[in-house]
Write a protein that holds these residues in place. Structure first.
Motif, PDB file in Angstrom:
ATOM      1  N   GLN A   1      23.231  46.190 -10.434  1.00 29.59           N
ATOM      2  CA  GLN A   1      23.806  47.060  -9.405  1.00 29.59           C
ATOM      3  C   GLN A   1      22.868  48.206  -9.056  1.00 29.59           C
ATOM      4  OE1 GLN A   1      27.595  48.169 -11.047  1.00 29.59           O
ATOM      5  NE2 GLN A   1      28.468  46.125 -10.800  1.00 29.59           N
ATOM      6  N   ALA A   2      22.060  48.632 -10.022  1.00 27.03           N
ATOM      7  CA  ALA A   2      21.106  49.712  -9.765  1.00 27.03           C
ATOM      8  C   ALA A   2      19.930  49.247  -8.921  1.00 27.03           C
ATOM      9  CB  ALA A   2      20.604  50.285 -11.088  1.00 27.03           C
ATOM     10  N   GLY A   3      19.707  47.904  -8.884  1.00 32.09           N
ATOM     11  CA  GLY A   3      18.640  47.384  -8.042  1.00 32.09           C
ATOM     12  C   GLY A   3      17.656  46.461  -8.712  1.00 32.09           C
ATOM     13  N   ALA A   4      17.907  46.078  -9.973  1.00 34.02           N
ATOM     14  CA  ALA A   4      17.006  45.149 -10.651  1.00 34.02           C
ATOM     15  C   ALA A   4      17.155  43.743 -10.071  1.00 34.02           C
ATOM     16  CB  ALA A   4      17.293  45.122 -12.154  1.00 34.02           C
ATOM     17  N   ASN A   5      16.047  43.000 -10.039  1.00 36.00           N
ATOM     18  CA  ASN A   5      16.087  41.590  -9.642  1.00 36.00           C
ATOM     19  C   ASN A   5      16.514  40.717 -10.814  1.00 36.00           C
ATOM     20  OD1 ASN A   5      13.936  43.060  -8.038  1.00 36.00           O
ATOM     21  ND2 ASN A   5      14.067  41.189  -6.831  1.00 36.00           N
ATOM     22  N   PHE A   6      15.995  41.047 -11.997  1.00 39.79           N
ATOM     23  CA  PHE A   6      16.312  40.321 -13.218  1.00 39.79           C
ATOM     24  C   PHE A   6      16.635  41.344 -14.298  1.00 39.79           C
ATOM     25  CE2 PHE A   6      13.324  37.770 -10.804  1.00 39.79           C
ATOM     26  CZ  PHE A   6      13.900  36.508 -10.819  1.00 39.79           C
ATOM     27  N   ALA A   7      17.575  40.991 -15.179  1.00 39.78           N
ATOM     28  CA  ALA A   7      17.988  41.957 -16.189  1.00 39.78           C
ATOM     29  C   ALA A   7      18.544  41.234 -17.415  1.00 39.78           C
ATOM     30  CB  ALA A   7      19.036  42.910 -15.615  1.00 39.78           C
ATOM     31  N   SER A   8      18.621  41.972 -18.490  1.00 48.45           N
ATOM     32  CA  SER A   8      19.288  41.516 -19.704  1.00 48.45           C
ATOM     33  C   SER A   8      20.480  42.455 -19.953  1.00 48.45           C
ATOM     34  CB  SER A   8      18.306  41.562 -20.880  1.00 48.45           C
ATOM     35  OG  SER A   8      17.871  42.906 -21.103  1.00 48.45           O
ATOM     36  N   SER A   9      21.489  42.070 -20.650  1.00 45.94           N
ATOM     37  CA  SER A   9      21.675  40.781 -21.292  1.00 45.94           C
ATOM     38  C   SER A   9      23.097  40.357 -20.965  1.00 45.94           C
ATOM     39  CB  SER A   9      21.468  40.959 -22.804  1.00 45.94           C
ATOM     40  OG  SER A   9      22.016  39.941 -23.545  1.00 45.94           O
ATOM     41  N   PRO A  10      23.260  39.278 -20.135  1.00 48.50           N
ATOM     42  CA  PRO A  10      24.601  38.892 -19.680  1.00 48.50           C
ATOM     43  C   PRO A  10      25.625  38.726 -20.795  1.00 48.50           C
ATOM     44  CG  PRO A  10      22.923  37.663 -18.499  1.00 48.50           C
ATOM     45  CD  PRO A  10      22.203  38.436 -19.558  1.00 48.50           C
TER      46      PRO A  10
END
Length: 299
Positions: free
Chosen positions: A226-235
């Motif tokens: 939501q902050a703007g990352a394309n990819f992130a951890s950890s679902p």
């Protein structure tokens, strides 16, 4: 036991191999060899691990996608030939050989440039070595997670990367009874990563002009996206491998700018898989150029 020893925790069944970072009285500060995990444990809970020495430590940290990434890199730089067929009929109907096919100029590579900020200097060193091995242009900085927003504000205009990696250490705080994992206050460093992503998006709003890969073990995945990352951890709020963020960055760096990064493909190569990493559709940042000159260094 002393600093640098490889150990496991008896109370956890020896599931994770750590290196002792510091000994404090009857406790030791531990750093995961493969997983981005900082922990502490009583010395009495530790036992020596002989599964790894310095050579095997390096070998285990070599990800399974390394050879595949190298093959992709080599294929991208191979020259192409222009053919219209082996032979064609002349005006009288007889077949005559065509002139030798013309070889197009050899391409030079321009993989996307990476700015990698890491809250762990040991993992950063391993990442930078691997970026070099993969021929991904990268600048890396050891930055404590709390200082990442300021570092992003300062470094982005200087480095002008195509890809930004924000990683280090994180985790769900265990000393808060009934902690709500939907709240940033329940995490050790997720709020720092989120703030750093927001600063980066103030600099570049377009997710395809700046690809952001953010988070560490157990980070607040939804807040980072939501902050703007394309990819992130950890679902699934699991631990991630020390090199998982680099795996995604390298894939983006070598995906052509006209193509969308295959999310399932790249995440399928990581240690933690879809439980540890997720993301949204994003374009690659790899470009080709001609001609390739002997003195031209595209990196």
């Amino acid at each position: 036991m002393k600093q640098g020893d490889l150990v496991t925790r008896k109370s956890y069944g020896g599931d994770i191999i750590f290196k002792i970072q510091e000994v404090r009285s009857q406790y030791a500060v531990l750093r995961g060899v493969e997983l981005r995990l900082l922990a502490d444990a009583p010395l009495l809970d530790l036992e020596m691990s002989h599964q790894l020495d310095s050579y095997h430590d390096t070998a285990m940290l070599r990800p399974k996608w390394l050879d595949r990434m190298r093959q992709q890199d080599t294929a991208a730089a191979m020259p192409q030939q222009s053919w219209t067929g082996a032979e064609q009929p002349a005006s009288g109907g007889a077949l005559t050989p065509l002139p030798k096919p013309k070889v197009k100029p050899v391409y030079f590579d321009m993989p996307g440039k990476v700015l990698h900020l890491d809250g762990d200097p040991n993992y950063l060193r391993k990442c930078m070595n691997l970026y070099g091995e993969l021929r991904v242009p990268a600048e890396g900085y050891y930055v404590a997670e709390a200082n990442m927003p300021d570092a992003v504000y300062r470094l982005l205009p200087q480095v002008r990367p195509d890809i930004l990696v924000l990683t280090g250490h994180d985790g769900i705080l265990k000393n808060r009874a009934g902690a709500d994992i939907t709240q940033l206050s329940s995490y050790k460093n997720s709020h720092n990563f989120v703030n750093a992503v927001r600063v980066a998006r103030q600099f570049e709003k377009n997710r395809d002009a700046l690809t952001i890969i953010a988070g560490a073990c157990q980070s607040h995945f939804e807040a980072l996206l939501q902050a703007g990352a394309n990819f992130a951890s950890s679902p699934a709020r699991v631990l991630i491998h020390a090199l998982d963020p680099l795996c995604v960055a390298a894939k983006v760096a070598f995906t052509p700018i006209r193509d969308t990064v295959n999310i399932l493909d790249v995440i399928g190569l990581t240690y933690s898989g879809l439980e540890g990493l997720g993301g949204v559709e994003s374009l690659g940042s790899y470009r080709r150029g001609v001609p390739k000159l002997p003195y031209l260094n595209s990196n």
